[in-house]
Design a protein around this motif. Structure first.
Motif, PDB file in Angstrom:
ATOM      1  N   PHE A  73      51.716  33.663  50.277  1.00  0.00           N
ATOM      2  CA  PHE A  73      51.050  32.664  51.312  1.00  0.00           C
ATOM      3  C   PHE A  73      49.745  32.784  51.415  1.00  0.00           C
ATOM      4  N   ASP A  74      49.307  33.969  51.799  1.00  0.00           N
ATOM      5  CA  ASP A  74      47.727  34.120  52.433  1.00  0.00           C
ATOM      6  C   ASP A  74      46.756  33.478  51.347  1.00  0.00           C
TER       7      ASP A  74
ATOM      8  N   GLU B 210      47.278  29.799  51.155  1.00  0.00           N
ATOM      9  CA  GLU B 210      46.668  28.926  52.372  1.00  0.00           C
ATOM     10  C   GLU B 210      44.944  28.932  52.255  1.00  0.00           C
ATOM     11  N   ALA B 211      44.492  30.236  52.109  1.00  0.00           N
ATOM     12  CA  ALA B 211      43.013  30.389  52.430  1.00  0.00           C
ATOM     13  C   ALA B 211      42.229  29.786  51.409  1.00  0.00           C
ATOM     14  N   LEU B 212      42.801  30.032  50.266  1.00  0.00           N
ATOM     15  CA  LEU B 212      41.847  29.573  48.767  1.00  0.00           C
ATOM     16  C   LEU B 212      42.246  28.394  48.262  1.00  0.00           C
TER      17      LEU B 212
ATOM     18  N   LEU C  39      44.543  38.643  53.498  1.00  0.00           N
ATOM     19  CA  LEU C  39      43.664  37.489  53.747  1.00  0.00           C
ATOM     20  C   LEU C  39      42.273  37.768  53.639  1.00  0.00           C
ATOM     21  N   ALA C  40      42.094  39.010  54.216  1.00  0.00           N
ATOM     22  CA  ALA C  40      40.272  39.169  54.195  1.00  0.00           C
ATOM     23  C   ALA C  40      39.873  39.483  52.773  1.00  0.00           C
ATOM     24  N   MET C  41      40.830  40.173  51.927  1.00  0.00           N
ATOM     25  CA  MET C  41      40.321  40.586  50.579  1.00  0.00           C
ATOM     26  C   MET C  41      40.486  39.297  49.519  1.00  0.00           C
TER      27      MET C  41
ATOM     28  N   ALA D 255      44.608  47.196  52.610  1.00  0.00           N
ATOM     29  CA  ALA D 255      43.522  45.917  53.243  1.00  0.00           C
ATOM     30  C   ALA D 255      44.297  44.751  53.406  1.00  0.00           C
ATOM     31  N   SER D 256      43.889  44.079  54.665  1.00  0.00           N
ATOM     32  CA  SER D 256      44.408  42.720  54.898  1.00  0.00           C
ATOM     33  C   SER D 256      44.038  42.018  53.599  1.00  0.00           C
TER      34      SER D 256
ATOM     35  N   ILE E 214      39.554  36.275  50.699  1.00  0.00           N
ATOM     36  CA  ILE E 214      38.346  35.691  50.844  1.00  0.00           C
ATOM     37  C   ILE E 214      37.277  36.349  50.105  1.00  0.00           C
ATOM     38  N   VAL E 215      37.316  37.687  50.012  1.00  0.00           N
ATOM     39  CA  VAL E 215      36.200  38.360  49.444  1.00  0.00           C
ATOM     40  C   VAL E 215      36.193  37.959  48.039  1.00  0.00           C
ATOM     41  N   TRP E 216      37.523  37.948  47.366  1.00  0.00           N
ATOM     42  CA  TRP E 216      37.688  37.342  45.888  1.00  0.00           C
ATOM     43  C   TRP E 216      37.267  36.079  45.578  1.00  0.00           C
ATOM     44  N   GLU E 217      37.308  35.221  46.906  1.00  0.00           N
ATOM     45  CA  GLU E 217      37.047  33.943  46.699  1.00  0.00           C
ATOM     46  C   GLU E 217      35.324  33.708  46.450  1.00  0.00           C
TER      47      GLU E 217
END
Lengths: 315, 297
Positions: free
Chosen positions: A251-252, A255-257, A124-126, A121-122, A128-131
């Motif tokens: 990184f992912d 950067e996202a979280l 980055l996507a996961m 699974a990507s 965001i889900v964890w967040e």
């Protein structure tokens, strides 16, 4: 036998074909991988910025900054801590899962599939889900924890404090953010390590266990310590190396979280390269961090190759 | 003889099931949130599927729709928003274009090079192989900054070329294919030469068919890595939505909506994650073998 002209002899044809076939790859390797390393090394001594003509040479200033300024010291601390937590835990969990899966009589392939899902699974996507799962009020995690309030779990001081003052904010609390990211990193990568260990385990000869049993090795722990672990030596060296290099490159999730925060507690190196070198256009500084980063990564790979060449068999 | 349901086996299953629940937790959250209405998301009710009670879509009303026209079911509304608030199909198409182009070019460059390294004698072969081995040590992500500068000087940022070019030569691909080609008997190649085949025909019609397992493993490795890659697209694509890859699109969604539209966001995440997860579930053995093979370089 007739005299073939020199250039048409098979070995000459082969030589010409060989050079022609390898040329594109060699050229591209030089331009795409070697040249950038040289560019980074040169620019790390400058204050270059993209879009401005001219370039100023600042000597070792960028490197001096890395080792003296507190934000860069925090960067190295965050990176090293992340790697030191993620690698041992994900390797241990990978090995543990592989050993347990090997020992069950039913359901082995089910567990293997489930544990490997996060690798596919990507991230980055996961992330965001964890967040969202870790959201202080909407998230499943803190909601579930709150249901434990008023039960025996309150005997645990940390839990009691969570019930009284609210459970951690996870990603926006400087005491928890790095550990939370490390948890997501481990969640994502241990299935990969498990698969490598499962492959390693199939190559341990069965008769070794039978022989050990004849020699009086009875307990499971003794079998593991005397046979399994030594025979998995090469796998472990490889798994540790690849996990280390990968977790250095986190990184992912950052950067996202967290954007490196709070208070630079998750300011890892690749994110710093991105933020300084690209977002803020401080190319010289970004290049210096790049060089340092390459140094770390190459050191690990070279150490692994040395290790493998000496044949890691403790047996 | 231990019993099938011995205490020991039960304990092992208990541990593995607990682990599986933690691993599956975010997948559950993603799926459940993508299916539920905003009210259910905010209150944490509705289980996995939500009640799917008819509701009026807030988003549809804000777009100026009439109340009757905006009556919908939560799951439909979430996915409708995922595909209309952002050009999600375009992102998916970009993902396919980029991963396919990268893999094809990697193959086109790596296979002849690997054949030359494995089977031909020529001046500089050892040096070329040493170069490949050295390049294995350099992670492309680590040199992103100089690569970005080089592309910027060529005026290539914000293009498909920027997404694809840095990846077209894979030292690892060359190394992997070379190891496979070494095991192909020389007699096979000599026979093909006797038949009058040129070196190029030998590569694609004799060597490649023998190396299909290796190529498939490399394909899985390459596609998984580049479909999921976020770092590199993030650097070279700034602003131009029509070039976004799926992870960039999802990140933009999160940034745009400030994280308040969880249902549509999770629907987007689900759409992005599903192709690879589904492919993995269908061809598990291949995926695991592929990743193991490419892992054990």
């Amino acid at each position: 036998m007739p005299d073939t002209p020199r250039l048409n002899r098979p070995e000459h044809r082969q030589a010409r074909a060989g050079s022609a076939l390898i040329a594109p790859a060699v050229l591209l390797l030089l331009v795409i991988l070697i040249l950038p390393v040289a560019v980074a090394a040169i620019l790390s001594f400058s204050d270059y910025t993209l879009g401005r003509s001219g370039i100023g040479w600042v000597g070792l200033k960028n490197y001096a900054d890395i080792f003296t300024r507190s934000s860069y010291r925090k960067m190295i601390t965050a990176t090293v801590l992340y790697v030191l937590v993620t690698v041992p835990v994900s390797v241990a969990l990978g090995l543990g899962a592989a050993l347990l899966i090997r020992s069950v009589r039913i359901g082995a392939s089910f567990y293997r599939t489930v544990y490997f899902l996060p690798v596919m699974a990507s991230l980055l996507a996961m992330a965001i889900v964890w967040e969202f799962a870790l959201h202080p009020s909407l998230g499943l995690v803190n909601r579930t924890l709150a249901q434990g309030c008023g039960t025996w779990l309150e005997g645990w001081p940390w839990f009691a404090r969570g019930c009284a003052e609210g459970f951690p904010l996870w990603l926006s609390d400087r005491d928890y953010a790095l550990w939370t990211l490390a948890f997501i990193g481990i969640w994502q990568s241990f299935g990969f390590n498990m698969v490598l260990y499962l492959a390693g385990l199939t190559s341990v000869p069965r008769d070794l266990y039978a022989a050990a049993e004849m020699d009086g090795v009875r307990s499971g722990w003794a079998r593991f310590r005397l046979i399994t672990w030594p025979m998995l030596g090469p796998t472990t060296v490889f798994v540790v190396t690849i996990s280390t290099i990968r977790s250095f490159q986190v990184f992912d999730t950052v950067e996202a979280l967290t954007h490196g925060g709070p208070a630079k507690s998750t300011y890892v190196m690749i994110y710093a390269i991105y933020e300084k070198g690209i977002a803020q256009n401080l190319v010289g500084m970004g290049a210096a961090i790049t060089v340092l980063f390459l140094g770390f990564v190459m050191l690990i790979s070279v150490a692994q190759r040395r290790f493998v060449e000496r044949k890691v068999h403790y047996a | 003889m231990t019993h099938r349901f011995s205490a020991r086996q039960t304990l092992i299953h208990a541990i593995l099931i607990l682990g599986a629940l933690i691993v599956l937790l975010p997948f559950y959250v993603m799926l459940a949130t993508a299916l539920k209405s905003p009210v259910e998301i905010a209150s944490g009710t509705g289980g996995l599927f939500g009640a799917q009670a008819p509701m009026v879509s807030e988003d549809c009303l804000m777009q100026g729709g009439a109340e009757a026209a905006c009556l919908t079911r939560p799951v439909l509304d979430n996915f409708r928003q995922a595909f209309t608030k952002a050009p999600l199909w375009r992102y998916m198409l970009n993902g396919v274009i980029v991963t396919a182009a990268i893999f094809l070019l990697q193959t086109l460059i790596a296979v002849p090079a690997a054949y030359a390294l494995a089977k031909l004698k020529f001046w500089g072969r050892d040096a070329a192989f040493a170069l490949v081995m050295f390049c294995l040590l350099i992670p492309v992500h680590a040199i992103a900054l100089p690569l970005y500068l080089m592309l910027a000087h060529l005026g290539l940022t914000n293009s498909y070329a920027a997404l694809i070019l840095p990846w077209i030569v894979s030292a690892f691909g060359i190394f992997l294919m070379r190891q496979f080609f070494l095991t192909v008997p020389d007699d096979l190649i000599d026979a093909a030469r006797m038949d009058g085949m040129g070196e190029f025909a030998i590569i694609w019609r004799v060597m490649l068919p023998t190396a299909i397992p290796a190529l498939l493993a490399f394909a899985i490795f390459s596609v998984v890595a580049h479909w999921n890659d976020y770092f590199w697209p993030r650097i070279v694509i700034t602003g131009d939505r029509s070039l976004f890859t799926p992870p960039l699109g999802l990140r933009e969604f999160k940034g745009d909506l400030d994280g308040t539209f969880y249902g549509p966001m999770m629907a987007t995440a689900l759409v992005i994650v599903t192709p690879l997860v589904a492919a993995f579930l269908v061809a598990q053995r291949r995926f695991i073998d592929g990743i193991t093979l490419t892992g054990m370089k």
